[in-house]
Design a protein around this motif. Structure first.
Motif, PDB file in Angstrom:
ATOM      1  N   VAL A  16      22.724  24.622 -44.149  1.00 49.63           N
ATOM      2  CA  VAL A  16      22.559  24.556 -42.683  1.00 49.63           C
ATOM      3  C   VAL A  16      23.557  23.569 -42.076  1.00 49.63           C
ATOM      4  CG1 VAL A  16      20.941  24.000 -40.819  1.00 49.63           C
ATOM      5  CG2 VAL A  16      20.141  25.235 -42.831  1.00 49.63           C
ATOM      6  N   PRO A  35      25.333  27.849 -31.074  1.00 49.33           N
ATOM      7  CA  PRO A  35      24.444  29.011 -31.024  1.00 49.33           C
ATOM      8  C   PRO A  35      23.049  28.694 -31.582  1.00 49.33           C
ATOM      9  CG  PRO A  35      26.470  29.484 -32.279  1.00 49.33           C
ATOM     10  CD  PRO A  35      26.478  28.032 -31.971  1.00 49.33           C
ATOM     11  N   GLY A  39      22.041  24.584 -36.202  1.00 50.39           N
ATOM     12  CA  GLY A  39      21.662  23.388 -36.966  1.00 50.39           C
ATOM     13  C   GLY A  39      21.491  22.136 -36.116  1.00 50.39           C
ATOM     14  N   LYS A  40      21.412  22.279 -34.802  1.00 53.93           N
ATOM     15  CA  LYS A  40      21.313  21.106 -33.910  1.00 53.93           C
ATOM     16  C   LYS A  40      20.029  20.302 -34.172  1.00 53.93           C
ATOM     17  CE  LYS A  40      21.637  23.908 -30.370  1.00 53.93           C
ATOM     18  NZ  LYS A  40      21.840  25.199 -31.065  1.00 53.93           N
TER      19      LYS A  40
END
Ligand code: ATP
Length: 230
Positions: A16, A35, A39-40
């Motif tokens: 990730v 997007p 993985g934010k």
């Protein structure tokens, strides 16, 4: 200071976050865009110590949980406590008190009601208020504008500017690029677990163009076949 050194995160065999390197410094606002599924949130969870990971995260303070205020995209609360009780819990956990009683009321939340009677926006404001009352060094805001009314969004932008001028470090994720442009000093575009592009204010317009090029308009042709468009 918050320093990512070769940060990697796997869920099972799925990569990730893939070898992230970056130094975040105090007195700056950083935006993470990317997007869905980029993985934010995973990055934020690693930063606050909720996930194990490979690589290193260097911080000025050792005990991250004593200094980081985290407002998740969907804050979680115990159902049968009031807003005021929640704030008291957060303050007692850090052995802190509030100087000005008026600080409790800046968002005009019904603090004496159970949190399970709150609207989405009220819950978001309560979580934000809790992190602010704790007077943290680092703030991590995941989709903090989501669910907030227009006036509250303006307040949040003002709050972020004030935190920056106090020398705090702020990291935020949002899908609303215009808000990020307005608020951030640096924006990092996270794509497939890597920082695909990192831009400072003067380059935000070209970043926006770069991100738009990633949009695949042709996918929409399945919903709107060209011959049906007048
Ligand atoms: N607990 C978990 N177990 C397995 N996979 C997970 C877990 N949490 C997240 N993932 C996966 O990790 C990837 C990154 O998820 P994450 O929530 O960090 O993305 P995001 O960039 O915050 O997305 P969004 O913009 O939709 O909020 C996704 O593919 C997601 O399915």
């Amino acid at each position: 200071m918050l320093n990512l050194i070769g940060l990697q995160k796997f869920y099972g065999k799925k990569s990730v976050l893939n070898d992230l390197n970056f130094q975040f410094t105090e007195g700056q606002v950083y935006g993470i865009v990317g997007p869905n599924g980029a993985g934010k949130t995973t990055l934020f969870r690693c930063l606050i110590g909720l996930e194990d990971f490979a690589g290193r995260i260097q911080r000025n303070e050792n005990a991250a949980k004593q200094h980081i205020g985290y407002v998740p995209a969907e804050p979680y609360f115990l159902p049968k406590i009031t807003g005021k009780e929640y704030l008291t819990l957060l303050l007692e956990a850090r052995n802190k008190s509030v100087q000005e009683d008026a600080a409790y009321h800046v968002f005009d939340i019904p603090l004496d009601q159970y949190i399970n009677t709150y609207s989405t926006g009220m819950k978001k404001k309560l979580a934000l208020l809790g992190s602010l009352l704790q007077n943290n060094h680092i703030y991590i805001f995941d989709e903090v504008y989501n669910g907030l009314d227009f006036q509250s969004c303006l307040m949040v932008t003002d709050i972020i500017q004030r935190l920056r001028s106090q020398g705090k470090l702020i990291l935020m994720a949002s899908h609303i690029f215009s808000l990020m442009e307005e608020t951030c000093d640096t924006i990092l575009y996270l794509k497939e677990g890597k920082f695909d592009m990192i831009s400072e204010r003067k380059d935000f317009a070209s970043m926006k163009q770069h991100i738009s090029q990633d949009l695949r308009d042709s996918q929409l042709d399945a919903l709107f076949p060209p011959h049906t468009v007048r």
